[in-house]
Design an enzyme around this catalytic site. Structure first.
Site, PDB file in Angstrom:
ATOM      1  N   SER A   6      -9.987  -3.815  -8.170  1.00 26.17           N
ATOM      2  CA  SER A   6      -8.711  -3.117  -8.363  1.00 26.17           C
ATOM      3  C   SER A   6      -7.633  -4.085  -8.834  1.00 26.17           C
ATOM      4  O   SER A   6      -7.312  -5.067  -8.149  1.00 26.17           O
ATOM      5  CB  SER A   6      -8.269  -2.463  -7.058  1.00 26.17           C
ATOM      6  OG  SER A   6      -6.905  -2.106  -7.171  1.00 26.17           O
ATOM      7  N   HIS A  31     -10.737  -1.022 -11.916  1.00 27.66           N
ATOM      8  CA  HIS A  31     -10.107   0.085 -11.199  1.00 27.66           C
ATOM      9  C   HIS A  31      -8.594  -0.017 -11.367  1.00 27.66           C
ATOM     10  O   HIS A  31      -7.984  -1.044 -11.048  1.00 27.66           O
ATOM     11  CB  HIS A  31     -10.507  -0.025  -9.722  1.00 27.66           C
ATOM     12  CG  HIS A  31     -10.072   1.098  -8.850  1.00 27.66           C
ATOM     13  ND1 HIS A  31     -10.793   2.264  -8.705  1.00 27.66           N
ATOM     14  CD2 HIS A  31      -8.990   1.219  -8.032  1.00 27.66           C
ATOM     15  CE1 HIS A  31     -10.179   3.058  -7.838  1.00 27.66           C
ATOM     16  NE2 HIS A  31      -9.081   2.459  -7.416  1.00 27.66           N
ATOM     17  N   ASP A  33      -4.972   1.650 -10.349  1.00 26.65           N
ATOM     18  CA  ASP A  33      -4.325   2.485  -9.332  1.00 26.65           C
ATOM     19  C   ASP A  33      -2.947   2.921  -9.782  1.00 26.65           C
ATOM     20  O   ASP A  33      -2.009   2.116  -9.795  1.00 26.65           O
ATOM     21  CB  ASP A  33      -4.189   1.685  -8.033  1.00 26.65           C
ATOM     22  CG  ASP A  33      -5.524   1.492  -7.343  1.00 26.65           C
ATOM     23  OD1 ASP A  33      -6.165   2.500  -7.005  1.00 26.65           O
ATOM     24  OD2 ASP A  33      -5.919   0.322  -7.152  1.00 26.65           O
ATOM     25  N   MET A  35       0.386   5.087  -9.080  1.00 29.63           N
ATOM     26  CA  MET A  35       1.115   5.700  -7.949  1.00 29.63           C
ATOM     27  C   MET A  35       2.470   6.198  -8.438  1.00 29.63           C
ATOM     28  O   MET A  35       3.104   5.537  -9.265  1.00 29.63           O
ATOM     29  CB  MET A  35       1.342   4.660  -6.854  1.00 29.63           C
ATOM     30  CG  MET A  35       0.059   4.022  -6.366  1.00 29.63           C
ATOM     31  SD  MET A  35       0.422   2.773  -5.137  1.00 29.63           S
ATOM     32  CE  MET A  35      -1.201   2.042  -4.930  1.00 29.63           C
ATOM     33  N   HIS A  64      -7.606   5.671 -11.117  1.00 31.28           N
ATOM     34  CA  HIS A  64      -7.392   6.367  -9.832  1.00 31.28           C
ATOM     35  C   HIS A  64      -5.941   6.826  -9.780  1.00 31.28           C
ATOM     36  O   HIS A  64      -5.032   6.021  -9.579  1.00 31.28           O
ATOM     37  CB  HIS A  64      -7.728   5.390  -8.690  1.00 31.28           C
ATOM     38  CG  HIS A  64      -7.484   5.939  -7.318  1.00 31.28           C
ATOM     39  ND1 HIS A  64      -7.436   5.139  -6.192  1.00 31.28           N
ATOM     40  CD2 HIS A  64      -7.295   7.214  -6.869  1.00 31.28           C
ATOM     41  CE1 HIS A  64      -7.206   5.887  -5.123  1.00 31.28           C
ATOM     42  NE2 HIS A  64      -7.110   7.146  -5.502  1.00 31.28           N
ATOM     43  N   MET A  66      -3.022   8.410  -8.047  1.00 30.54           N
ATOM     44  CA  MET A  66      -2.444   8.821  -6.759  1.00 30.54           C
ATOM     45  C   MET A  66      -1.096   9.445  -7.074  1.00 30.54           C
ATOM     46  O   MET A  66      -0.021   8.903  -6.745  1.00 30.54           O
ATOM     47  CB  MET A  66      -2.304   7.591  -5.852  1.00 30.54           C
ATOM     48  CG  MET A  66      -3.640   7.125  -5.317  1.00 30.54           C
ATOM     49  SD  MET A  66      -3.586   5.432  -4.699  1.00 30.54           S
ATOM     50  CE  MET A  66      -3.931   4.562  -6.218  1.00 30.54           C
ATOM     51  N   MET A 135     -11.536   7.562   0.235  1.00 28.52           N
ATOM     52  CA  MET A 135     -10.527   6.572   0.619  1.00 28.52           C
ATOM     53  C   MET A 135     -10.823   6.076   2.034  1.00 28.52           C
ATOM     54  O   MET A 135     -10.923   6.867   2.975  1.00 28.52           O
ATOM     55  CB  MET A 135      -9.120   7.187   0.585  1.00 28.52           C
ATOM     56  CG  MET A 135      -8.591   7.523  -0.801  1.00 28.52           C
ATOM     57  SD  MET A 135      -8.674   6.180  -2.006  1.00 28.52           S
ATOM     58  CE  MET A 135      -7.676   4.909  -1.225  1.00 28.52           C
ATOM     59  N   ASP A 173     -12.962   3.141  -1.501  1.00 29.71           N
ATOM     60  CA  ASP A 173     -11.767   2.385  -1.884  1.00 29.71           C
ATOM     61  C   ASP A 173     -10.893   2.102  -0.669  1.00 29.71           C
ATOM     62  O   ASP A 173     -10.400   3.027  -0.013  1.00 29.71           O
ATOM     63  CB  ASP A 173     -10.989   3.242  -2.907  1.00 29.71           C
ATOM     64  CG  ASP A 173      -9.794   2.536  -3.512  1.00 29.71           C
ATOM     65  OD1 ASP A 173      -9.560   1.357  -3.214  1.00 29.71           O
ATOM     66  OD2 ASP A 173      -9.088   3.202  -4.308  1.00 29.71           O
TER      67      ASP A 173
END
Ligand code: DX5
Ligand code: ZN
Length: 215
Positions: A6, A31, A33, A35, A64, A66, A135, A173
């Protein structure tokens, strides 16, 4: 074991050396992330940063999201060249439709569940997805402590997948290191995400290699 380091734990002031490390390592994916400060209590990075990263990275991108309304961004994620688009089950009231639209855009569809979301909520979608992301921390931050119940959830998901025609991969994750990773491997995980354990290591590429050796 497949490994998806990540980028969240990389040096944001100097990403190029960290991307080069990934390119020269045995990592299977990168990966990313995303957000939004709404679905999770933090904001990470968005498309301009990911476009720059995508240009330099030789590994398939495992994105990913979020964020609320992740379906609004399907075309932008596709334009990054992402291989996997992970959306949270909790963020998608019309999950089946979102999965179909991710497939129509030419990507693999991943469905992610938070620590308090039971595996059995996936019964009616597991045959339609390419991946389920469990998660093992509450999403929003790197470097959190692993929630041990995730191991039981991986076992339950393995049983669910094996008892259906599903070919979904199981990704986990949060809080992954060699010891939690070994437990997850035994429980049936296919892909481990690791942020702080990889980027905080003295030798990140060697750490990726060690995670890959787990079975
Ligand atoms: C957490 C992110 C993770 C994070 C994992 O919200 O989804 O991908 O980077 O970080 P570690 O491996 O440090 O727990
Ligand atoms: Zn993640």
């Amino acid at each position: 074991m497949k490994v998806s380091p990540s980028l969240l734990s990389a040096d944001f002031a100097c990403l190029r050396p960290d991307i080069d490390m990934i390119n020269n390592s045995e990592a299977d994916y990168l990966h990313l992330d995303v957000m939004d400060g709404v679905f999770v209590p933090n904001i990470s990075f968005g498309f301009p940063v990911m476009q720059a990263v995508a240009r330099q990275c030789s590994r398939p991108l495992d994105v990913h999201l979020m964020i609320v309304n992740p379906d609004k961004w399907i075309n932008q994620v596709r334009d990054l060249g992402a291989e996997i688009m992970n959306v949270h089950q909790e963020a998608c009231p019309q999950l089946h439709s979102v999965v179909q639209r991710i497939h129509a855009a030419g990507m693999k569809a991943g469905v992610t569940i938070n620590p308090a979301t039971p595996v059995n909520t996936l019964v009616d979608i597991v045959e339609d997805v390419d991946l389920v992301l469990i998660m093992s921390v509450n999403p929003g931050f790197g470097g959190q402590k692993f929630i041990p119940h995730a191991v039981e959830k991986v076992r339950q998901l393995r049983n669910l997948i094996d008892s259906t025609g599903s070919k979904a991969l199981i990704e986990v994750d949060g809080g992954v290191n060699l010891s939690t990773g070994a437990e997850l491997a035994k429980a049936g995980a296919d892909i481990l995400v690791a942020g702080s354990f990889v980027f905080g290591a003295e030798d990140p590429a060697a750490t990726i290699k060690k995670l890959k050796e787990l079975k």
